[in-house]
Design an enzyme around this catalytic site. Structure first.
Site, PDB file in Angstrom:
ATOM      1  N   LYS A  99      14.732 -82.097  10.181  1.00 28.59           N
ATOM      2  CA  LYS A  99      14.724 -80.699   9.734  1.00 28.59           C
ATOM      3  C   LYS A  99      16.020 -80.372   9.010  1.00 28.59           C
ATOM      4  O   LYS A  99      17.046 -80.983   9.270  1.00 28.59           O
ATOM      5  CB  LYS A  99      14.635 -79.775  10.954  1.00 28.59           C
ATOM      6  CG  LYS A  99      13.226 -79.420  11.370  1.00 28.59           C
ATOM      7  CD  LYS A  99      13.304 -78.283  12.385  1.00 28.59           C
ATOM      8  CE  LYS A  99      11.928 -77.873  12.898  1.00 28.59           C
ATOM      9  NZ  LYS A  99      12.047 -76.840  13.939  1.00 28.59           N
ATOM     10  N   SER A 108      13.995 -67.296  15.376  1.00 28.41           N
ATOM     11  CA  SER A 108      15.136 -67.572  14.507  1.00 28.41           C
ATOM     12  C   SER A 108      14.751 -67.405  13.035  1.00 28.41           C
ATOM     13  O   SER A 108      15.568 -66.983  12.218  1.00 28.41           O
ATOM     14  CB  SER A 108      15.660 -68.982  14.771  1.00 28.41           C
ATOM     15  OG  SER A 108      16.073 -69.088  16.105  1.00 28.41           O
ATOM     16  N   HIS A 123      16.777 -65.637  23.117  1.00 27.36           N
ATOM     17  CA  HIS A 123      17.263 -66.838  23.805  1.00 27.36           C
ATOM     18  C   HIS A 123      18.266 -66.451  24.903  1.00 27.36           C
ATOM     19  O   HIS A 123      18.246 -67.001  25.999  1.00 27.36           O
ATOM     20  CB  HIS A 123      17.966 -67.795  22.829  1.00 27.36           C
ATOM     21  CG  HIS A 123      17.080 -68.388  21.776  1.00 27.36           C
ATOM     22  ND1 HIS A 123      17.382 -68.349  20.431  1.00 27.36           N
ATOM     23  CD2 HIS A 123      15.902 -69.052  21.864  1.00 27.36           C
ATOM     24  CE1 HIS A 123      16.436 -68.972  19.747  1.00 27.36           C
ATOM     25  NE2 HIS A 123      15.520 -69.401  20.584  1.00 27.36           N
ATOM     26  N   ARG A 156       6.747 -66.201  24.775  1.00 28.88           N
ATOM     27  CA  ARG A 156       6.811 -64.873  24.170  1.00 28.88           C
ATOM     28  C   ARG A 156       5.451 -64.218  24.104  1.00 28.88           C
ATOM     29  O   ARG A 156       5.303 -63.030  24.309  1.00 28.88           O
ATOM     30  CB  ARG A 156       7.393 -64.969  22.751  1.00 28.88           C
ATOM     31  CG  ARG A 156       8.853 -65.317  22.732  1.00 28.88           C
ATOM     32  CD  ARG A 156       9.284 -65.758  21.375  1.00 28.88           C
ATOM     33  NE  ARG A 156       8.546 -66.937  20.970  1.00 28.88           N
ATOM     34  CZ  ARG A 156       8.594 -67.493  19.790  1.00 28.88           C
ATOM     35  NH1 ARG A 156       9.340 -66.953  18.850  1.00 28.88           N
ATOM     36  NH2 ARG A 156       7.898 -68.575  19.521  1.00 28.88           N
TER      37      ARG A 156
HETATM   38  N1  COA Z   1      13.599 -65.645  21.880  1.00 28.09           N
HETATM   39  C1  COA Z   1      13.619 -65.734  20.564  1.00 28.09           C
HETATM   40  N2  COA Z   1      13.070 -66.747  19.880  1.00 28.09           N
HETATM   41  C2  COA Z   1      12.467 -67.700  20.590  1.00 28.09           C
HETATM   42  C3  COA Z   1      12.403 -67.675  21.985  1.00 28.09           C
HETATM   43  C4  COA Z   1      13.000 -66.576  22.649  1.00 28.09           C
HETATM   44  N3  COA Z   1      12.989 -66.445  23.952  1.00 28.09           N
HETATM   45  N4  COA Z   1      11.740 -68.760  22.400  1.00 28.09           N
HETATM   46  C5  COA Z   1      11.409 -69.453  21.298  1.00 28.09           C
HETATM   47  N5  COA Z   1      11.848 -68.809  20.206  1.00 28.09           N
HETATM   48  C6  COA Z   1      11.643 -69.205  18.807  1.00 28.09           C
HETATM   49  C7  COA Z   1      12.767 -69.991  18.246  1.00 28.09           C
HETATM   50  O1  COA Z   1      13.740 -69.156  17.695  1.00 28.09           O
HETATM   51  C8  COA Z   1      12.076 -70.811  17.196  1.00 28.09           C
HETATM   52  O2  COA Z   1      11.923 -70.030  16.046  1.00 28.09           O
HETATM   53  P1  COA Z   1      11.772 -70.696  14.613  1.00 28.09           P
HETATM   54  O3  COA Z   1      10.549 -71.542  14.649  1.00 28.09           O
HETATM   55  O4  COA Z   1      11.653 -69.514  13.773  1.00 28.09           O
HETATM   56  O5  COA Z   1      13.030 -71.474  14.403  1.00 28.09           O
HETATM   57  C9  COA Z   1      10.684 -71.044  17.753  1.00 28.09           C
HETATM   58  O6  COA Z   1      10.513 -70.058  18.734  1.00 28.09           O
HETATM   59  C10 COA Z   1      10.538 -72.406  18.354  1.00 28.09           C
HETATM   60  O7  COA Z   1      11.464 -72.510  19.351  1.00 28.09           O
HETATM   61  P2  COA Z   1      12.383 -73.547  20.001  1.00 28.09           P
HETATM   62  O8  COA Z   1      12.516 -73.056  21.397  1.00 28.09           O
HETATM   63  O9  COA Z   1      13.641 -73.770  19.280  1.00 28.09           O
HETATM   64  O10 COA Z   1      11.528 -74.786  20.068  1.00 28.09           O
HETATM   65  P3  COA Z   1      11.335 -75.899  19.068  1.00 28.09           P
HETATM   66  O11 COA Z   1       9.869 -75.953  18.914  1.00 28.09           O
HETATM   67  O12 COA Z   1      12.165 -75.820  17.869  1.00 28.09           O
HETATM   68  O13 COA Z   1      11.909 -77.108  19.907  1.00 28.09           O
HETATM   69  C11 COA Z   1      12.023 -78.650  21.738  1.00 28.09           C
HETATM   70  C12 COA Z   1      11.409 -77.425  21.129  1.00 28.09           C
HETATM   71  C13 COA Z   1      13.453 -78.873  21.325  1.00 28.09           C
HETATM   72  C14 COA Z   1      11.995 -78.400  23.218  1.00 28.09           C
HETATM   73  C15 COA Z   1      11.131 -79.844  21.395  1.00 28.09           C
HETATM   74  O14 COA Z   1      10.946 -79.927  19.999  1.00 28.09           O
HETATM   75  C16 COA Z   1      11.673 -81.148  21.917  1.00 28.09           C
HETATM   76  O15 COA Z   1      11.724 -81.389  23.109  1.00 28.09           O
HETATM   77  N6  COA Z   1      12.075 -82.042  21.011  1.00 28.09           N
HETATM   78  C17 COA Z   1      12.620 -83.331  21.366  1.00 28.09           C
HETATM   79  C18 COA Z   1      11.630 -84.448  21.100  1.00 28.09           C
HETATM   80  C19 COA Z   1      10.666 -84.576  22.242  1.00 28.09           C
HETATM   81  O16 COA Z   1      11.014 -84.817  23.376  1.00 28.09           O
HETATM   82  N7  COA Z   1       9.397 -84.458  21.905  1.00 28.09           N
HETATM   83  C20 COA Z   1       8.329 -84.592  22.839  1.00 28.09           C
HETATM   84  C21 COA Z   1       7.964 -83.295  23.424  1.00 28.09           C
HETATM   85  S1  COA Z   1       6.225 -83.221  23.640  1.00 28.09           S
END
Ligand code: COA
Length: 158
Positions: A40, A127, A16, A89
Site C-alpha cells: 500500500k 482514515s 481508534h 463500527r
Molecule cells: N475508528 C475509526 N476508524 C476505524 C476504526 C475506528 N474504531 N476501526 C477501523 N477503522 C477504519 C480505519 O481507519 C481504516 O480506514 P481506511 O480504510 O479508510 O484506511 C479501515 O477502518 C480499516 O481499518 P484497519 O483497522 O486499519 O484495518 P485494516 O483492514 O487496514 O488492517 C489488519 C487490518 C492490520 C488487522 C490486517 O490487515 C492484518 O492483520 N494484516 C496483516 C496480515 C495478516 O495477518 N493477514 C491475515 C489476516 S486474515
C-alpha cells in the site's frame, strides 16, 4: 494478559483512540500494532504513524506502539499476546472481521479476537474520510487528535 490492537492507522483517528482507551483497561498491556504494508502507499510512513500514536497515548502507561510486517498472528506470538482487539463500527465491518478472526484463530489457536463496538459518535469515521475532508480543507477537529491535524495538513502541502 497482553492484547494487540492492529491496524493501518493512516492516520490515527478519535475512533481508534476510543478503542485504545477502552480496550487498554481490559488487558495488562496493550500493543498498538501498526501494519507496515509494502503493497500500500499510505499518506504516512510506518515510522510516522508509530510516532503519532506514541504521542497520542503518551499518558497511557500500559500502551505500547510498534510496527509490524507479515502475519498478525506471528506478530502476536512474538509479543506474547493472546488477545487481538478490533473495533466494530457497523454491520458492514462484521463479515470482514469475522473472516479475519476465524483465519487468525486457525493459524494460531492461542490467540482470540475481542471486539469493541465503536462509540456511536465515531461509527462513521475512517482514515480515508479524514484524508478526503483534509484534501478539501475541511475542519478535522472532530475526527483526529489536534496534533494530527497539523501533520495531515503538512503532508498535503508537500
Ligand atoms: N475508528 C475509526 N476508524 C476505524 C476504526 C475506528 N474504531 N476501526 C477501523 N477503522 C477504519 C480505519 O481507519 C481504516 O480506514 P481506511 O480504510 O479508510 O484506511 C479501515 O477502518 C480499516 O481499518 P484497519 O483497522 O486499519 O484495518 P485494516 O483492514 O487496514 O488492517 C489488519 C487490518 C492490520 C488487522 C490486517 O490487515 C492484518 O492483520 N494484516 C496483516 C496480515 C495478516 O495477518 N493477514 C491475515 C489476516 S486474515
Amino acid at each position: 494478559m497482553t492484547g494487540i490492537y492492529p491496524g493501518s492507522f493512516d492516520p490515527i483517528t478519535l475512533g481508534h483512540m476510543d478503542i485504545i482507551k477502552r480496550s487498554s483497561k481490559t488487558v495488562d498491556r496493550l500493543i498498538v500494532g501498526v501494519l507496515n504494508n509494502q503493497g500500500k502507499t499510505p499518506m504516512f510512513t510506518a515510522e510516522e504513524r508509530v510516532a503519532m500514536i506514541r504521542e497520542a497515548v503518551k499518558d497511557m502507561p500500559n500502551v505500547e506502539v510498534r510496527s509490524f510486517e507479515g502475519l498478525l498472528v506471528d506478530f502476536a506470538r512474538s509479543m506474547g499476546a493472546s488477545i487481538i482487539v478490533r473495533g466494530l463500527r457497523a454491520i458492514t465491518d462484521f463479515e470482514y472481521e469475522l473472516q479475519m478472526s476465524q483465519t487468525n484463530r486457525i493459524m494460531n489457536k492461542d490467540v482470540d479476537t475481542i471486539f469493541f463496538t465503536t462509540s456511536l459518535e465515531y461509527s462513521y469515521l475512517s482514515s480515508s474520510v479524514v484524508k478526503e475532508v483534509a484534501m478539501f480543507d475541511g475542519d478535522l477537529t472532530q475526527f483526529v487528535p489536534p496534533f494530527v491535524i497539523e501533520k495531515v495538513r503538512a503532508k498535503l502541502k508537500k
